[in-house]
Design an enzyme around this catalytic site. Structure first.
Site, PDB file in Angstrom:
ATOM      1  N   ARG A   1      43.673  30.899  40.601  1.00 51.35           N
ATOM      2  CA  ARG A   1      42.814  31.584  41.205  1.00 51.35           C
ATOM      3  C   ARG A   1      42.548  30.602  42.157  1.00 51.35           C
ATOM      4  O   ARG A   1      42.623  29.261  42.030  1.00 51.35           O
ATOM      5  CB  ARG A   1      41.471  31.673  40.155  1.00 51.35           C
ATOM      6  CG  ARG A   1      41.340  32.953  39.356  1.00 51.35           C
ATOM      7  CD  ARG A   1      41.218  34.217  40.067  1.00 51.35           C
ATOM      8  NE  ARG A   1      41.030  35.404  39.476  1.00 51.35           N
ATOM      9  CZ  ARG A   1      42.121  36.203  39.070  1.00 51.35           C
ATOM     10  NH1 ARG A   1      43.405  35.760  39.528  1.00 51.35           N
ATOM     11  NH2 ARG A   1      42.008  36.892  38.491  1.00 51.35           N
TER      12      ARG A   1
ATOM     13  N   ASP B   1      49.579  31.699  45.866  1.00 49.06           N
ATOM     14  CA  ASP B   1      49.331  33.092  45.823  1.00 49.06           C
ATOM     15  C   ASP B   1      47.927  33.388  45.751  1.00 49.06           C
ATOM     16  O   ASP B   1      47.610  34.435  45.373  1.00 49.06           O
ATOM     17  CB  ASP B   1      50.091  33.422  44.693  1.00 49.06           C
ATOM     18  CG  ASP B   1      50.248  34.882  44.303  1.00 49.06           C
ATOM     19  OD1 ASP B   1      50.574  35.691  45.542  1.00 49.06           O
ATOM     20  OD2 ASP B   1      49.825  35.602  43.442  1.00 49.06           O
TER      21      ASP B   1
ATOM     22  N   GLU C   1      39.464  35.778  49.615  1.00 47.69           N
ATOM     23  CA  GLU C   1      40.440  36.848  50.057  1.00 47.69           C
ATOM     24  C   GLU C   1      40.066  38.318  50.334  1.00 47.69           C
ATOM     25  O   GLU C   1      39.016  38.603  49.911  1.00 47.69           O
ATOM     26  CB  GLU C   1      41.232  37.132  48.599  1.00 47.69           C
ATOM     27  CG  GLU C   1      42.038  35.979  47.963  1.00 47.69           C
ATOM     28  CD  GLU C   1      42.719  35.978  46.432  1.00 47.69           C
ATOM     29  OE1 GLU C   1      42.529  37.071  46.059  1.00 47.69           O
ATOM     30  OE2 GLU C   1      43.318  35.044  46.490  1.00 47.69           O
TER      31      GLU C   1
ATOM     32  N   HIS D   1      48.369  36.995  46.937  1.00 48.96           N
ATOM     33  CA  HIS D   1      47.852  37.180  45.735  1.00 48.96           C
ATOM     34  C   HIS D   1      48.672  38.502  44.856  1.00 48.96           C
ATOM     35  O   HIS D   1      48.041  39.328  44.485  1.00 48.96           O
ATOM     36  CB  HIS D   1      46.519  37.519  45.451  1.00 48.96           C
ATOM     37  CG  HIS D   1      45.838  37.087  44.126  1.00 48.96           C
ATOM     38  ND1 HIS D   1      44.428  36.697  44.276  1.00 48.96           N
ATOM     39  CD2 HIS D   1      46.204  37.215  42.948  1.00 48.96           C
ATOM     40  CE1 HIS D   1      44.244  36.498  42.803  1.00 48.96           C
ATOM     41  NE2 HIS D   1      45.327  36.715  42.231  1.00 48.96           N
TER      42      HIS D   1
ATOM     43  N   GLY E   1      51.325  37.745  42.897  1.00 48.01           N
ATOM     44  CA  GLY E   1      52.137  37.538  41.679  1.00 48.01           C
ATOM     45  C   GLY E   1      52.341  38.356  40.366  1.00 48.01           C
ATOM     46  O   GLY E   1      53.325  38.865  39.865  1.00 48.01           O
TER      47      GLY E   1
END
Length: 313
Positions: free
Chosen positions: A236, A260, A265, A284, A286
């Site tokens: 995070r 990531d 965001e 993000h 992953g």
């Protein structure tokens, strides 16, 4: 037409889609999709209109306002493992259960962490750009060999352990911090968090975000790290003080970072990370593979159904 008018109880999905396998499990419910970029206000409006019995959370936050807009709501099911975007205190106060698809995307996220680590250690992105510009840096470039180096993992759940196994396969010394971990493999040494900062050549984050660990990677902890440390974060964004990391990368104390996840965001245009070549970025994703998409959807659906099958307290 609202879901109630259609004759089926509603489930709101905070995304534009759900795997067909998950949809099949939920065929007795009316699925209401919030779209590709849902807003918290939009989710509240859908809850008010459809009064769902469940919310499956992929994107954006679900807070008290959405819960209050849905008196029938019994369960909030995360399409993934991290529940920090759900107001769990508000849910508990209202008797709404919060469940997560823990571990189903572990392989995908750990592989992304490894990819970011290798990209940082081997200058993959920078060398690609140099070659496309006509350069041949064979005589001047030196990459980092990971064999024999120490990787420190913060968080030893399903993802952290998978990353540990891959790092061990590369010949790295593997240490980790997790106050809740037990039955660790013999190649993974459990250490205090301070040891992670002091002894690691690579620090990789695999823990949930809590009020206690928010900003755990900051100017103070980065200063404790070895010069030339690599940071990888597939957990995070709130775990990292982004300003402190940027300064540490620019000073050279941090060799490179593979990220990531981010504090905000989607990342806003003009973010300073976008101008720093030694920070490798991915949006993000992953846990976003074909297999993980199905596995997370199915797990989120089953978790919601398990709660809905119980008699209401």
């Amino acid at each position: 037409m609202s879901a109630a008018a259609a004759g089926k109880p509603a489930i709101v999905v905070t995304a534009a889609d759900l795997a067909p396998e998950a949809q099949a499990l939920l065929q007795d419910f009316e699925l209401v999709y919030a779209g590709q970029t849902p807003t918290e206000e939009g989710i509240v409006a859908l809850c008010r209109e459809h009064n769902p019995v469940a919310i499956i959370v992929r994107y954006n936050r679900v807070g008290a306002a959405a819960m209050d807009a849905a008196p029938a709501l019994r369960v909030i099911s995360k399409h993934g493992s991290g529940t920090d975007t759900i107001d769990k205190v508000a849910a508990a106060q209202r008797g709404i259960e919060v469940v997560a698809a823990v571990g189903v995307n572990a392989a995908a996220v750990a592989e992304q962490a490894l990819a970011l680590l290798l990209a940082c250690a081997k200058s993959v992105v920078g060398l690609d750009q140099r070659m496309r510009a006509g350069h041949w840096d064979k005589s001047t470039h030196k990459s980092l060999e990971l064999g024999g180096k120490t990787i420190g993992l913060v968080g030893l759940g399903a993802i952290g352990r998978r990353m540990a196994a891959m790092a061990h396969g590369l010949g790295m010394r593997v240490i980790g911090f997790d106050p809740y971990a037990a039955n660790l493999p013999d190649y993974l040494a459990s250490v205090p968090l301070d040891t992670i900062w002091r002894e690691s050549d690579v620090v990789s984050l695999h823990c949930p975000l809590t009020d206690e660990n928010r900003g755990m990677v900051n100017a103070q902890t980065l200063a404790q790290c070895r010069p030339g440390v690599i940071l990888v974060n597939t957990a995070r964004g709130g775990l990292v003080d982004e300003d402190a990391l940027l300064q540490a990368v620019r000073s050279g104390h941090v060799r490179a970072a593979g990220l990531d996840s981010f504090a905000v965001e989607p990342m806003a245009p003009g973010h300073p990370f976008q101008q720093e070549p030694r920070i490798i970025l991915s949006p993000h994703i992953g846990g976003v593979t074909g297999a993980a998409y199905v596995n997370m959807g199915v797990a989120a659906a089953r978790n919601a159904l398990d709660v809905l099958a119980r008699p209401r307290a």
